[in-house]
Design a protein around this motif. Structure first.
Motif, PDB file in Angstrom:
ATOM      1  N   GLY A   1       8.631 -17.501  -2.643  1.00  0.00           N
ATOM      2  CA  GLY A   1       8.631 -17.528  -1.179  1.00  0.00           C
ATOM      3  C   GLY A   1       9.282 -16.315  -0.531  1.00  0.00           C
ATOM      4  O   GLY A   1       9.521 -16.316   0.677  1.00  0.00           O
ATOM      5  N   MET A   2       9.574 -15.254  -1.320  1.00  0.00           N
ATOM      6  CA  MET A   2      10.164 -14.050  -0.713  1.00  0.00           C
ATOM      7  C   MET A   2       9.095 -13.303   0.091  1.00  0.00           C
ATOM      8  O   MET A   2       7.984 -13.072  -0.411  1.00  0.00           O
ATOM      9  N   ALA A   3       9.474 -12.898   1.319  1.00  0.00           N
ATOM     10  CA  ALA A   3       8.535 -12.152   2.161  1.00  0.00           C
ATOM     11  C   ALA A   3       8.325 -10.751   1.584  1.00  0.00           C
ATOM     12  O   ALA A   3       9.281 -10.091   1.159  1.00  0.00           O
ATOM     13  N   ILE A   4       7.067 -10.324   1.555  1.00  0.00           N
ATOM     14  CA  ILE A   4       6.715  -9.022   0.963  1.00  0.00           C
ATOM     15  C   ILE A   4       6.337  -8.063   2.086  1.00  0.00           C
ATOM     16  O   ILE A   4       5.521  -8.397   2.940  1.00  0.00           O
ATOM     17  N   SER A   5       6.921  -6.849   2.069  1.00  0.00           N
ATOM     18  CA  SER A   5       6.545  -5.865   3.086  1.00  0.00           C
ATOM     19  C   SER A   5       6.271  -4.518   2.427  1.00  0.00           C
ATOM     20  O   SER A   5       6.652  -4.287   1.283  1.00  0.00           O
ATOM     21  N   GLY A   6       5.555  -3.677   3.155  1.00  0.00           N
ATOM     22  CA  GLY A   6       5.348  -2.301   2.711  1.00  0.00           C
ATOM     23  C   GLY A   6       4.051  -2.043   1.964  1.00  0.00           C
ATOM     24  O   GLY A   6       3.803  -0.921   1.530  1.00  0.00           O
ATOM     25  N   LEU A   7       3.215  -3.082   1.820  1.00  0.00           N
ATOM     26  CA  LEU A   7       1.947  -2.883   1.109  1.00  0.00           C
ATOM     27  C   LEU A   7       1.093  -1.801   1.761  1.00  0.00           C
ATOM     28  O   LEU A   7       0.479  -0.979   1.076  1.00  0.00           O
ATOM     29  N   ASP A   8       1.063  -1.812   3.099  1.00  0.00           N
ATOM     30  CA  ASP A   8       0.238  -0.835   3.821  1.00  0.00           C
ATOM     31  C   ASP A   8       0.727   0.591   3.545  1.00  0.00           C
ATOM     32  O   ASP A   8      -0.066   1.506   3.336  1.00  0.00           O
ATOM     33  N   ARG A   9       2.056   0.763   3.518  1.00  0.00           N
ATOM     34  CA  ARG A   9       2.603   2.111   3.236  1.00  0.00           C
ATOM     35  C   ARG A   9       2.279   2.529   1.805  1.00  0.00           C
ATOM     36  O   ARG A   9       1.912   3.664   1.525  1.00  0.00           O
ATOM     37  N   ALA A  10       2.416   1.584   0.866  1.00  0.00           N
ATOM     38  CA  ALA A  10       2.177   1.903  -0.551  1.00  0.00           C
ATOM     39  C   ALA A  10       0.733   2.337  -0.768  1.00  0.00           C
ATOM     40  O   ALA A  10       0.459   3.252  -1.548  1.00  0.00           O
ATOM     41  N   GLU A  11      -0.184   1.693  -0.056  1.00  0.00           N
ATOM     42  CA  GLU A  11      -1.598   1.963  -0.331  1.00  0.00           C
ATOM     43  C   GLU A  11      -2.105   3.272   0.250  1.00  0.00           C
ATOM     44  O   GLU A  11      -3.223   3.681  -0.085  1.00  0.00           O
ATOM     45  N   VAL A  12      -1.277   3.929   1.093  1.00  0.00           N
ATOM     46  CA  VAL A  12      -1.734   5.248   1.543  1.00  0.00           C
ATOM     47  C   VAL A  12      -1.252   6.375   0.623  1.00  0.00           C
ATOM     48  O   VAL A  12      -1.639   7.528   0.797  1.00  0.00           O
ATOM     49  N   VAL A  13      -0.446   6.045  -0.378  1.00  0.00           N
ATOM     50  CA  VAL A  13      -0.107   7.067  -1.382  1.00  0.00           C
ATOM     51  C   VAL A  13      -1.408   7.422  -2.110  1.00  0.00           C
ATOM     52  O   VAL A  13      -2.109   6.529  -2.583  1.00  0.00           O
ATOM     53  N   PRO A  14      -1.773   8.722  -2.174  1.00  0.00           N
ATOM     54  CA  PRO A  14      -3.071   9.089  -2.749  1.00  0.00           C
ATOM     55  C   PRO A  14      -3.271   8.522  -4.159  1.00  0.00           C
ATOM     56  O   PRO A  14      -2.380   8.611  -4.998  1.00  0.00           O
ATOM     57  N   GLY A  15      -4.437   7.916  -4.381  1.00  0.00           N
ATOM     58  CA  GLY A  15      -4.801   7.389  -5.698  1.00  0.00           C
ATOM     59  C   GLY A  15      -4.269   6.002  -5.978  1.00  0.00           C
ATOM     60  O   GLY A  15      -4.496   5.461  -7.060  1.00  0.00           O
ATOM     61  N   VAL A  16      -3.558   5.386  -5.019  1.00  0.00           N
ATOM     62  CA  VAL A  16      -2.892   4.104  -5.312  1.00  0.00           C
ATOM     63  C   VAL A  16      -3.668   2.913  -4.751  1.00  0.00           C
ATOM     64  O   VAL A  16      -4.147   2.945  -3.614  1.00  0.00           O
ATOM     65  N   THR A  17      -3.784   1.867  -5.570  1.00  0.00           N
ATOM     66  CA  THR A  17      -4.333   0.578  -5.156  1.00  0.00           C
ATOM     67  C   THR A  17      -3.308  -0.478  -5.576  1.00  0.00           C
ATOM     68  O   THR A  17      -2.793  -0.417  -6.693  1.00  0.00           O
ATOM     69  N   VAL A  18      -3.021  -1.407  -4.682  1.00  0.00           N
ATOM     70  CA  VAL A  18      -2.074  -2.469  -5.041  1.00  0.00           C
ATOM     71  C   VAL A  18      -2.855  -3.749  -5.303  1.00  0.00           C
ATOM     72  O   VAL A  18      -3.546  -4.251  -4.417  1.00  0.00           O
ATOM     73  N   PHE A  19      -2.760  -4.249  -6.538  1.00  0.00           N
ATOM     74  CA  PHE A  19      -3.419  -5.515  -6.880  1.00  0.00           C
ATOM     75  C   PHE A  19      -2.393  -6.644  -6.777  1.00  0.00           C
ATOM     76  O   PHE A  19      -1.274  -6.531  -7.271  1.00  0.00           O
TER      77      PHE A  19
END
Ligand code: AMP
Ligand code: GLY
Length: 425
Positions: free
Chosen positions: A345-363
């Motif tokens: 139940g921990m809130a997750i943040s920063g996915l949008d920032r992580a995914e703009v790093v070139p070549g990165v996809t978050v699964f």
């Protein structure tokens, strides 16, 4: 094509992501999927062990092909049930899935096919296993026969540990029926890597090599997990050795199964150990690895739906299977305490920032939506995956992105890819 993908982890998010890129795929359904797969296909609230409900859904939604991510539905006979309905399934029959569902079956098949594997004996009686363990050289490896959620292998360094393992598996039955039989085998020493291959029953097409990181702690310390990160290719198993290694560790098995009238269709995964005496097979899985699937999918250039349907229709030799020359690397972000008990139940943040790093996809893996917010729901929460020209740059992109993601107690191994970088010099 209308495809039903079964499962809810990071592997399934990666498969959905890749299938969605195929012009052949008109509709993707995911049972049950996770928040990462929501934008890619309708979620059906069916668990991976409910074979009748999966078959019913496939029929009602006029699905052309079912793609099971995990082993459980395959071991439970999903392919066999679907074939009665005339629906294709990218994965093996229950007979072939015993390669993963029964270690005794897998070892006997390896012996028959002449595939290098650790010396072993099978026991059905605890007292016989105890007598043998009292004399077997140390360390020795004790394995429960059946599925045990990745926990059924114990490397005993002392007699006491060996006897305790036998007692836990066969007498106290900590893995239930998986402990009706056990194997005691010789302990091997060496670096491990994963070799996967697409199979249509006859043709075997290896995927590029990958390396998992099973222990929870850096430098491979602590208890084993489902995998804390993976990368592909693994320098220990270069492209130039793939064909030969497939010939010794996978092809003889596929041939033996075909001779038995049991063609293996799907993806087979050989867990290899590179010992001083050469490569040995530790185990087979009858599915993609998780997290190995994530770096493999970002490297796959060909159409995954076409490859999978060719496996089902025995025409794998006719379809292209091409891979990027680049390296894929996945870092798993886990909950604190995993693989033991951990908070949810921990809130997750920063996915949008992580995914703009070139070549990165978050699964996404152990995530869920709560009042519209992304929160954790499992031990392995996210797989931050980078595709970059080489291992060093893939590692730096993946960690750069991983550091932009936040949740309470975030845990990750900092040394994903280190062995490969050392080996490549
Ligand atoms: P398995 O589920 O058979 O892959 O076993 C899980 C892990 O146990 C492997 O990834 C190895 O690290 C270890 N293992 C399994 N069999 C052996 C063996 N014969 N010798 C040494 N380590 C082993
Ligand atoms: N990552 C290991 C497995 O999927 O079995």
């Amino acid at each position: 094509m209308r495809i039903l993908l079964v499962g809810s982890g990071g592997r399934e998010h990666a498969l959905a992501w890749k299938l969605k890129q195929s012009p052949l795929v008109e509709t993707l359904l995911v049972a049950p999927g996770n928040p990462g797969t929501v934008g890619m296909g309708e979620s059906l609230p069916i668990t991976d062990d409910d074979i009748p409900a999966l078959v019913r859904a496939a029929r009602e939604h006029k699905v052309d092909m079912v793609v099971p991510g995990p082993e459980l539905p395959l071991v439970l006979g999903l392919k066999d049930a679907l074939s009665n309905e005339g629906i294709a399934c990218f994965g093996p029959s229950a007979f072939c899935a015993r390669l993963e569902g029964s270690k005794v079956f897998a070892k006997n098949m390896m012996r028959k096919a002449g595939i290098p594997t650790a010396d072993f004996r099978v026991f059905e009686e605890a007292h016989e296993a105890r007598e043998y363990a009292k004399k077997h050289p140390l360390p020795m490896v004790i394995k429960a026969d059946g599925l045990a959620a990745g926990k059924g292998v114990i490397i005993a360094k002392t007699r006491e540990e060996a006897l305790e393992a036998i007692d836990a598996i066969m007498v106290r039955r900590i893995f239930d029926a998986a402990g009706e039989r056990l194997i005691i085998e010789e302990a091997l020493v060496g670096e491990e890597a994963s070799l996967l291959a697409f199979c249509d029953g006859k043709t075997v097409v290896p995927l590029p090599s990958a390396q998992d990181h099973k222990p929870v702690g850096e430098n491979d310390t602590g208890p084993n997990t489902g995998g804390m990160g993976a990368y592909s290719p693994a320098p220990i198993l270069p492209e130039s050795n793939l064909a030969e290694l497939t010939e010794t560790t996978i092809t003889p098995l596929i041939r033996l199964l075909a001779e038995k009238g049991q063609p293996f269709q799907g993806v087979i995964y050989a867990g290899l150990m590179f010992t001083a005496k050469g490569p040995y097979v530790l185990e087979y899985n009858v599915r993609f690895g998780d997290p190995e699937c994530q770096p493999l999918m970002v490297r796959l250039e060909s159409d995954l739906a076409e490859i999978m349907s060719a496996c089902c229709e025995k025409r794998l030799a006719q379809v292209p299977v091409r891979w990027s020359e680049k390296t894929g690397l996945c870092v798993v972000l886990a909950a604190p305490g995993y693989p033991g008990s951990y908070p949810k139940g921990m809130a997750i943040s920063g996915l949008d920032r992580a995914e703009v790093v070139p070549g990165v996809t978050v699964f996404q893996a152990g995530t869920t939506l709560k009042n519209g917010r992304l929160v954790s729901s499992g031990g392995r929460i996210l797989g931050v995956t980078a595709l970059a020209p080489d291992l060093v740059s893939a590692r730096s992109a993946a960690y750069q992105a991983a550091d932009l993601i936040d949740f309470d107690g975030k845990y990750l191994r900092r040394d994903i890819g280190a062995k490969g970088i050392d080996r490549a010099g």
